[in-house]
Motif scaffolding. Structure first.
Motif, short mmCIF file in Angstrom:
data_model
loop_
_atom_site.label_atom_id
_atom_site.label_comp_id
_atom_site.label_asym_id
_atom_site.label_seq_id
_atom_site.Cartn_x
_atom_site.Cartn_y
_atom_site.Cartn_z
N ASN A 65 -6.11 5.84 -2.47
CA ASN A 65 -4.91 5.54 -3.25
C ASN A 65 -4.26 4.24 -2.82
O ASN A 65 -3.77 3.47 -3.65
CB ASN A 65 -3.90 6.69 -3.13
N VAL A 66 -4.23 3.99 -1.52
CA VAL A 66 -3.58 2.80 -1.00
C VAL A 66 -4.39 1.54 -1.33
O VAL A 66 -3.86 0.53 -1.80
CB VAL A 66 -3.36 2.90 0.52
N LEU A 67 -5.69 1.62 -1.10
CA LEU A 67 -6.51 0.42 -1.22
C LEU A 67 -6.62 -0.07 -2.66
O LEU A 67 -6.92 -1.24 -2.89
CB LEU A 67 -7.91 0.69 -0.65
N HIS A 68 -6.39 0.80 -3.62
CA HIS A 68 -6.42 0.35 -5.01
C HIS A 68 -5.32 -0.67 -5.30
O HIS A 68 -5.43 -1.46 -6.24
CB HIS A 68 -6.27 1.55 -5.96
N PHE A 69 -4.28 -0.66 -4.48
CA PHE A 69 -3.18 -1.61 -4.69
C PHE A 69 -3.41 -2.93 -3.98
O PHE A 69 -2.63 -3.86 -4.16
CB PHE A 69 -1.86 -0.99 -4.19
N LEU A 70 -4.45 -3.02 -3.20
CA LEU A 70 -4.75 -4.27 -2.49
C LEU A 70 -5.65 -5.13 -3.36
O LEU A 70 -6.77 -4.75 -3.69
CB LEU A 70 -5.44 -3.99 -1.16
N THR A 71 -5.16 -6.32 -3.72
CA THR A 71 -5.96 -7.23 -4.54
C THR A 71 -6.36 -8.49 -3.78
O THR A 71 -7.34 -9.13 -4.13
CB THR A 71 -5.18 -7.64 -5.80
#
Length: 625
Positions: A65-71
């Motif tokens: 869930n967290v890593l999906h927000f890292l671009t």
């Protein structure tokens, strides 16, 4: 060749990932405890006791869930280094893959780690290849990459390639392998022609972007524009201003009419002004326009009534970026006045206009943030820019004539005017024949937010044009006062003192370019020992030798590449580096004429690689072992 090198880097917020993960885990544990403490939830009530998940399962759920927000690439790279579970989770959630050097990792290794990729960006040759310093047929082939991706990523949607060798067969395979393919961007690429473009246009039915930027495209006499679907297209961006041959205008006009989502259109020099008019009235929704030739129209030659170009431009209410103007006819410049007030980007780098002609346009451009021009506008033109464009963030001034024996039309006067009038400037590329320390110091003080400073003084070892002193203090002021600086290009007469300043204050510098500058090996040693963030080092025609090369052994593994051409390196020193750093690929490149007379290394290109030396090196490349 001039290239718009767009380089992206994310904000540094990766340090908060651990805290966020811990917060989610803590919240989950609290909910578990509260559930167990509720009346009737214990064993005495006869109900089943709540079973908490394993910690590893909780962590993996949180991570996904967290890593999906890292671009940002740097944030994702930092996350993958935390531990093995983070490494696995980051790979599973990465949809965009960036390969900064096509030889740094093999296609097999890349696709085996990242299995859910939808977008791929790959860079090939180093930047100095743009200046004809790299022999032809050096490598950087796209073929092994597209073959591997065709098997591993059938859902692939985007491909961005820069300085790669691409064949028509590669483009055919791409068009056949990815049914949902949407975006193809080829920057400074070569080896393909209109046959390959026809395959992409004909088979990629969902294509939204087809951008050919500064690429060398062969004319196979195939009408590639006619291969797009005859129905309404999804096209949003079409760029072909680098093509050096005519296109089928009827097919182009029809394509534009069938593309209601088209926002970006950049035409080549064979599209006439009257044809431009017909395209613009069909696509008033454009936000980015490359005008093509912008020369005297065929209507004038035939004695017919000219179209109302100004009204056509005025209808483009959304236009914010304007470029092209090849073979410009200055009398047509008033036609663009209606759109100038909304422009944020203006590219006159192919327009040989003078100061007065520029001033007639620039006086309307109060919102301008990006400006590319030729030095034909002189210092007077730059003064007009400084007086009007208070929001300018990027400026590039290219030379109309790069002959070092001529007196250039722009100088320290123009640079100082820009620094005084454009305090928000963040990036500058400035070609000139003369410069002073005072003007560079003024820029460092007036524009402290500079991230990119590239000053190219044409000519070998040119000093301060007024005092005759080295340019040390000017560049020293840049690295000392511009604390956000990440990219620096130096030239002119420089002593070791200047490189000492760079090593001492350039702690964020990631890319350093040195041309026709330098004193002794100690100068480069200062840089390699002090610039801890240095990723890319490119040096040409400078006196650095073996001792300077050896001074960076502690840092080369942390860099993307090192390029040194026409320096004072010996093959023996290069071999010593290769033996000391076995995971570093050390290429010694000869020109097609063969080895230099004094047995010095013509070109040294070093880069880190996870898979060792490449297997497609041509005969003029020696990989040191």
């Amino acid at each position: 060749m001039r290239v718009n090198q767009v380089e992206t880097s994310g904000d540094e917020h990766g340090s908060s990932i651990l805290d966020l993960a811990r917060a989610d885990i803590t919240e989950s544990s609290t909910k578990t405890r509260n559930c167990a403490a509720c009346p009737g939830s214990g064993s005495g009530s006869g109900s089943m006791e709540f079973q908490s998940p394993y910690p590893d399962q909780v962590l993996e759920n949180v991570l996904e869930n967290v890593l999906h927000f890292l671009t940002a690439r740097r944030d994702r790279n930092a996350a993958s280094l935390v531990c093995k579970s983070w490494y696995r989770a980051e790979a599973l959630t990465r949809s965009e893959l960036f390969i900064g050097n096509c030889y740094a990792v093999s296609p097999r290794r890349a696709i085996s780690r990242f299995t859910r990729v939808h977008s791929v960006a790959i860079k090939g040759k180093p930047r100095f290849a743009d200046f004809d310093l790299m022999p032809l047929n050096w490598g950087a082939h796209f073929s092994p990459w597209v073959a591997a991706m065709a098997r591993a990523y059938p859902w692939l949607e985007k491909v961005y390639l820069k300085r790669m060798s691409v064949t028509d067969d590669d483009l055919v395979l791409l068009s056949e392998s990815f049914p949902c393919f949407k975006e193809l961007v080829l920057v400074c690429c070569e080896g393909f022609g209109t046959s390959g473009l026809a395959a992409v246009a004909g088979r990629c039915r969902q294509l939204r972007v087809l951008d050919l930027v500064e690429s060398e495209v062969e004319d196979d006499e195939v009408e590639w524009l006619s291969c797009f679907p005859e129905s309404q297209t999804h096209l949003e961006s079409l760029v072909f201003d680098c093509l050096e041959f005519p296109v089928n205008f009827d097919a182009l006009e029809s394509l534009v009419a069938r593309s209601p989502s088209l926002k970006k259109l950049r035409l080549n020099g064979f599209v006439t002004t009257s044809q431009l008019y017909r395209l613009v009235i069909r696509a008033p929704q454009l936000t980015h326009l490359g005008t093509g030739s912008f020369s005297a129209s065929d209507a004038v030659a035939a004695g017919d009534q000219e179209p109302d170009y100004a009204s056509a431009f005025a209808a483009c209410k959304s236009l914010v970026c304007l470029s092209g103007f090849r073979e410009i006819f200055p009398d047509y410049l008033p036609a663009i006045y209606p759109v100038c007030t909304n422009l944020t980007s203006l590219n006159f780098s192919y327009a040989n206009i003078n100061a007065e002609q520029l001033k007639s346009v620039i006086c309307h451009c109060h919102k301008l943030q990006t400006l590319w021009v030729l030095d034909s506008i002189c210092d007077e033109g730059l003064q007009a820019v400084a007086a009007t464009c208070k929001d300018l963030r990027e400026l590039r001034v290219f030379p109309e004539n790069a002959n070092e024996d001529t007196e250039g039309p722009v100088s320290e006067v123009g640079l100082q005017a820009i620094s005084e009038g454009c305090n928000k400037l963040q990036s500058i590329l400035y070609f000139c024949q003369r410069m002073t320390n005072a003007a560079v110091v003024a820029m460092s003080k007036n524009c402290p937010d500079l991230v990119v400073f590239r000053l190219c003084i044409i000519g070998r070892y040119r000093p301060d044009a007024v005092t005759g002193e080295p340019m040390d203090e000017g560049f020293g002021a840049i690295v000392r006062n511009c604390t956000k600086l990440t990219r620096l290009a130096v030239s002119g007469l420089l002593t070791d003192r200047a490189f000492g300043y760079i090593g001492q204050y350039g702690k964020l510098v990631r890319t350093l370019s040195v041309a026709f500058a330098g004193d002794t090996d100690m100068g480069l040693k200062y840089v390699l020992e002090g610039c801890h963030s240095l990723q890319k080092l490119e040096i040409r025609d400078s006196p650095f030798g073996d001792e300077a090369l050896h001074s960076g052994l502690h840092h080369y593994y942390n860099m993307r590449f090192v390029w040194m051409s026409s320096c004072k390196l010996t093959p023996h020193a290069c071999q010593e580096v290769a033996r000391a750093l076995p995971h570093l690929v050390v290429e010694v490149i000869r020109s097609e004429e063969g080895r230099s007379v004094d047995d010095t290394v013509e070109i040294l290109y070093m880069y880190r690689s996870l898979d060792g030396p490449r297997d497609d090196a041509p005969q003029f490349v020696t990989i040191m072992q």
